[in-house]
Design a protein around this motif. Structure first.
Motif, PDB file in Angstrom:
ATOM      1  N   TYR A 207     -85.400  30.384 -86.686  1.00 15.12           N
ATOM      2  CA  TYR A 207     -85.105  31.639 -85.652  1.00 15.12           C
ATOM      3  C   TYR A 207     -86.879  31.464 -84.906  1.00 15.12           C
ATOM      4  N   SER A 208     -86.457  32.285 -83.875  1.00 15.67           N
ATOM      5  CA  SER A 208     -87.835  32.125 -82.975  1.00 15.67           C
ATOM      6  C   SER A 208     -88.884  32.871 -83.970  1.00 15.67           C
ATOM      7  N   ALA A 209     -90.067  32.575 -83.562  1.00 13.00           N
ATOM      8  CA  ALA A 209     -91.240  33.169 -83.986  1.00 13.00           C
ATOM      9  C   ALA A 209     -91.282  33.363 -85.641  1.00 13.00           C
TER      10      ALA A 209
ATOM     11  N   ILE B 160     -95.998  26.708 -70.313  1.00 17.16           N
ATOM     12  CA  ILE B 160     -94.735  27.014 -70.893  1.00 17.16           C
ATOM     13  C   ILE B 160     -94.775  28.252 -71.768  1.00 17.16           C
ATOM     14  N   ARG B 161     -96.071  28.613 -72.018  1.00 19.29           N
ATOM     15  CA  ARG B 161     -95.956  29.704 -73.068  1.00 19.29           C
ATOM     16  C   ARG B 161     -95.754  31.151 -72.343  1.00 19.29           C
ATOM     17  N   MET B 162     -95.652  31.118 -71.077  1.00 20.00           N
ATOM     18  CA  MET B 162     -95.952  32.457 -70.149  1.00 20.00           C
ATOM     19  C   MET B 162     -94.311  33.303 -70.473  1.00 20.00           C
TER      20      MET B 162
ATOM     21  N   LEU C  48     -85.974  32.876 -69.726  1.00 21.90           N
ATOM     22  CA  LEU C  48     -84.982  31.881 -69.222  1.00 21.90           C
ATOM     23  C   LEU C  48     -84.650  30.813 -70.234  1.00 21.90           C
ATOM     24  N   VAL C  49     -85.416  30.696 -71.181  1.00 22.25           N
ATOM     25  CA  VAL C  49     -85.289  29.345 -71.859  1.00 22.25           C
ATOM     26  C   VAL C  49     -84.438  29.202 -72.714  1.00 22.25           C
ATOM     27  N   SER C  50     -83.659  30.185 -73.416  1.00 29.39           N
ATOM     28  CA  SER C  50     -82.328  30.389 -74.089  1.00 29.39           C
ATOM     29  C   SER C  50     -81.364  29.773 -73.211  1.00 29.39           C
TER      30      SER C  50
ATOM     31  N   VAL D 155     -81.198  28.174 -70.499  1.00 26.08           N
ATOM     32  CA  VAL D 155     -81.361  26.892 -70.319  1.00 26.08           C
ATOM     33  C   VAL D 155     -81.035  25.928 -71.273  1.00 26.08           C
ATOM     34  N   SER D 156     -81.384  26.327 -72.376  1.00 24.53           N
ATOM     35  CA  SER D 156     -81.221  25.428 -73.384  1.00 24.53           C
ATOM     36  C   SER D 156     -79.542  25.352 -74.064  1.00 24.53           C
ATOM     37  N   THR D 157     -78.869  26.197 -73.455  1.00 16.79           N
ATOM     38  CA  THR D 157     -77.291  26.261 -73.813  1.00 16.79           C
ATOM     39  C   THR D 157     -76.680  24.969 -72.799  1.00 16.79           C
TER      40      THR D 157
ATOM     41  N   ASP E 253     -89.684  20.085 -84.856  1.00 17.09           N
ATOM     42  CA  ASP E 253     -89.283  21.501 -85.111  1.00 17.09           C
ATOM     43  C   ASP E 253     -88.456  21.891 -83.875  1.00 17.09           C
ATOM     44  N   GLY E 254     -87.476  22.873 -84.216  1.00 20.22           N
ATOM     45  CA  GLY E 254     -86.689  23.623 -83.100  1.00 20.22           C
ATOM     46  C   GLY E 254     -85.383  24.151 -83.644  1.00 20.22           C
ATOM     47  N   ARG E 255     -84.177  23.936 -83.223  1.00 17.66           N
ATOM     48  CA  ARG E 255     -82.984  24.572 -83.623  1.00 17.66           C
ATOM     49  C   ARG E 255     -82.117  23.724 -84.115  1.00 17.66           C
ATOM     50  N   ASP E 256     -81.846  22.528 -83.445  1.00 23.79           N
ATOM     51  CA  ASP E 256     -80.801  21.589 -83.786  1.00 23.79           C
ATOM     52  C   ASP E 256     -81.502  20.535 -84.399  1.00 23.79           C
ATOM     53  N   ILE E 257     -82.584  20.259 -84.897  1.00 22.94           N
ATOM     54  CA  ILE E 257     -83.298  19.090 -85.516  1.00 22.94           C
ATOM     55  C   ILE E 257     -82.457  18.428 -86.652  1.00 22.94           C
TER      56      ILE E 257
ATOM     57  N   GLU F 299     -82.436  38.664 -78.635  1.00 26.81           N
ATOM     58  CA  GLU F 299     -81.529  38.127 -77.705  1.00 26.81           C
ATOM     59  C   GLU F 299     -81.613  36.564 -77.835  1.00 26.81           C
ATOM     60  N   ARG F 300     -82.624  35.849 -78.129  1.00 25.09           N
ATOM     61  CA  ARG F 300     -82.870  34.499 -78.267  1.00 25.09           C
ATOM     62  C   ARG F 300     -82.441  34.083 -79.291  1.00 25.09           C
ATOM     63  N   ASP F 301     -82.325  34.747 -80.646  1.00 23.53           N
ATOM     64  CA  ASP F 301     -81.612  34.527 -81.907  1.00 23.53           C
ATOM     65  C   ASP F 301     -80.135  34.183 -81.647  1.00 23.53           C
TER      66      ASP F 301
ATOM     67  N   THR G 246     -75.284  31.334 -81.361  1.00 21.85           N
ATOM     68  CA  THR G 246     -73.893  31.389 -80.739  1.00 21.85           C
ATOM     69  C   THR G 246     -73.379  30.309 -79.826  1.00 21.85           C
ATOM     70  N   ARG G 247     -74.469  29.574 -79.332  1.00 22.61           N
ATOM     71  CA  ARG G 247     -74.123  28.715 -78.222  1.00 22.61           C
ATOM     72  C   ARG G 247     -72.986  27.679 -78.685  1.00 22.61           C
ATOM     73  N   SER G 248     -72.244  27.042 -77.861  1.00 19.90           N
ATOM     74  CA  SER G 248     -71.488  26.399 -78.465  1.00 19.90           C
ATOM     75  C   SER G 248     -71.807  24.913 -78.605  1.00 19.90           C
TER      76      SER G 248
HETATM   77  O1   DC Z   1     -89.304  26.898 -80.345  1.00 22.18           O
HETATM   78  P1   DC Z   1     -89.443  27.708 -79.058  1.00 22.18           P
HETATM   79  O2   DC Z   1     -89.333  29.231 -79.193  1.00 22.18           O
HETATM   80  O3   DC Z   1     -90.523  27.000 -78.283  1.00 22.18           O
HETATM   81  O4   DC Z   1     -88.133  27.153 -78.366  1.00 22.18           O
HETATM   82  C1   DC Z   1     -87.810  27.720 -76.915  1.00 22.18           C
HETATM   83  C2   DC Z   1     -86.372  27.676 -76.705  1.00 22.18           C
HETATM   84  O5   DC Z   1     -85.868  26.509 -76.657  1.00 22.18           O
HETATM   85  C3   DC Z   1     -85.530  28.454 -77.804  1.00 22.18           C
HETATM   86  O6   DC Z   1     -85.002  29.752 -77.512  1.00 22.18           O
HETATM   87  C4   DC Z   1     -84.310  27.705 -77.983  1.00 22.18           C
HETATM   88  C5   DC Z   1     -84.597  26.446 -77.460  1.00 22.18           C
HETATM   89  N1   DC Z   1     -84.406  25.182 -78.256  1.00 22.18           N
HETATM   90  C6   DC Z   1     -83.267  24.815 -78.580  1.00 22.18           C
HETATM   91  O7   DC Z   1     -82.248  25.085 -78.031  1.00 22.18           O
HETATM   92  N2   DC Z   1     -83.147  23.635 -79.486  1.00 22.18           N
HETATM   93  C7   DC Z   1     -84.498  22.914 -80.043  1.00 22.18           C
HETATM   94  N3   DC Z   1     -84.420  21.865 -80.598  1.00 22.18           N
HETATM   95  C8   DC Z   1     -85.556  23.742 -79.736  1.00 22.18           C
HETATM   96  C9   DC Z   1     -85.398  24.771 -78.735  1.00 22.18           C
END
Ligand code: DC
Length: 233
Positions: free
Chosen positions: A14-16, A92-94, A100-102, A104-106, A130-134, A181-183, A188-190
């Motif tokens: 999860y984020s953070a 990119i940390r602003m 908007l990043v979540s 965009v990442s869908t 590190d990430g979400r789908d690694i 919201e980001r979590d 839940t994105r497809s």
């Molecule tokens: O790890 P982070 O908070 O910097 O990631 C920013 C956003 O990027 C996060 O909300 C979801 C997306 N993300 C993703 O979808 N897949 C990844 N492998 C990494 C990040």
């Protein structure tokens, strides 16, 4: 002398949750490369904001993908990320990126565009990413997969302090809602949602400090290097 065996380490969560803190500590210790895949999604988001093409996503962004060049440069003092040759590590940390990043990442085309590059970066092993789908999509063959989680209140407090250090004094409730919201969007994105790979080890660091979480993860690395198979815990 035998060449030491290198592995790939996938860290999702999860984020953070402190994924990048742990990933960087492991990379420094092991002399591996650290790849922050979230920074790449943030860089695409920054591009969209700067080019004022956020209004009609995804259609507005797709023709631009061929014009986006992202480079990640790892050094022990920290990662730098370049967008078309410009150092955007701080930009990119602003907070506007955060919002908007979540979404965009869908976008599946954005995910394919970035995951292709991420796979390539890890091809020679010796990478902590590190990430979400690694562990599930980008590096399904990673020898060690870690899924990180932590209590929401604790994550909110950590993000609040992190932003404060950057001079941004945001309301904690706003930070908490953004994390929630980001979590939600991320899980839940497809296309390649955030989820634990079945063989990933769970690291809940709600009550662990950085040193404790590092030592736990390092013991998993050592077990993996010694050939002990990963298992669900
Ligand atoms: O790890 P982070 O908070 O910097 O990631 C920013 C956003 O990027 C996060 O909300 C979801 C997306 N993300 C993703 O979808 N897949 C990844 N492998 C990494 C990040």
């Amino acid at each position: 002398m035998a060449v030491p065996k290198k592995i790939n380490i996938a860290i999702d969560g999860y984020s953070a949750c402190g994924k990048s803190t742990l990933a960087q500590a492991l990379a420094r210790h092991l002399k591996y490369k650290y790849i922050d895949s979230g920074a790449m999604y943030r860089a695409v988001t920054l591009y969209a904001i700067r080019h004022k093409i956020t209004g009609d996503l995804p259609a507005s962004l797709l023709p631009h993908l061929d014009h986006i060049q992202i480079d990640c440069v790892w050094s022990e003092s920290g990662n730098k990320i370049y967008l078309n040759g410009e150092d955007v590590t701080a930009a990119i940390r602003m907070p506007e990126i955060q919002d908007l990043v979540s979404p965009v990442s869908t976008i599946p085309q954005v995910r394919r565009f970035l995951s292709r590059q991420q796979k390539q970066m890890a091809i020679h092993k010796g990478v902590v990413m590190d990430g979400r789908d690694i562990g599930t999509v980008v590096l399904p063959d990673a020898e060690l997969k870690i899924f990180m989680t932590a209590d929401l209140e604790i994550r909110t407090e950590r993000r609040f302090k992190e932003l404060l250090l950057k001079g941004l004094n945001l309301d904690k409730e706003v930070i908490k809602q953004n994390l929630l919201e980001r979590d939600h969007i991320d899980s839940t994105r497809s296309d390649s949602p955030l989820k634990k790979a079945p063989e990933a080890r769970v690291l809940d660091n709600s009550f662990l400090n950085e040193k404790q979480q590092f030592e736990l993860a390092l013991s998993w690395v050592e077990e993996t290097l010694a050939g002990k198979p990963n298992f669900e815990n």
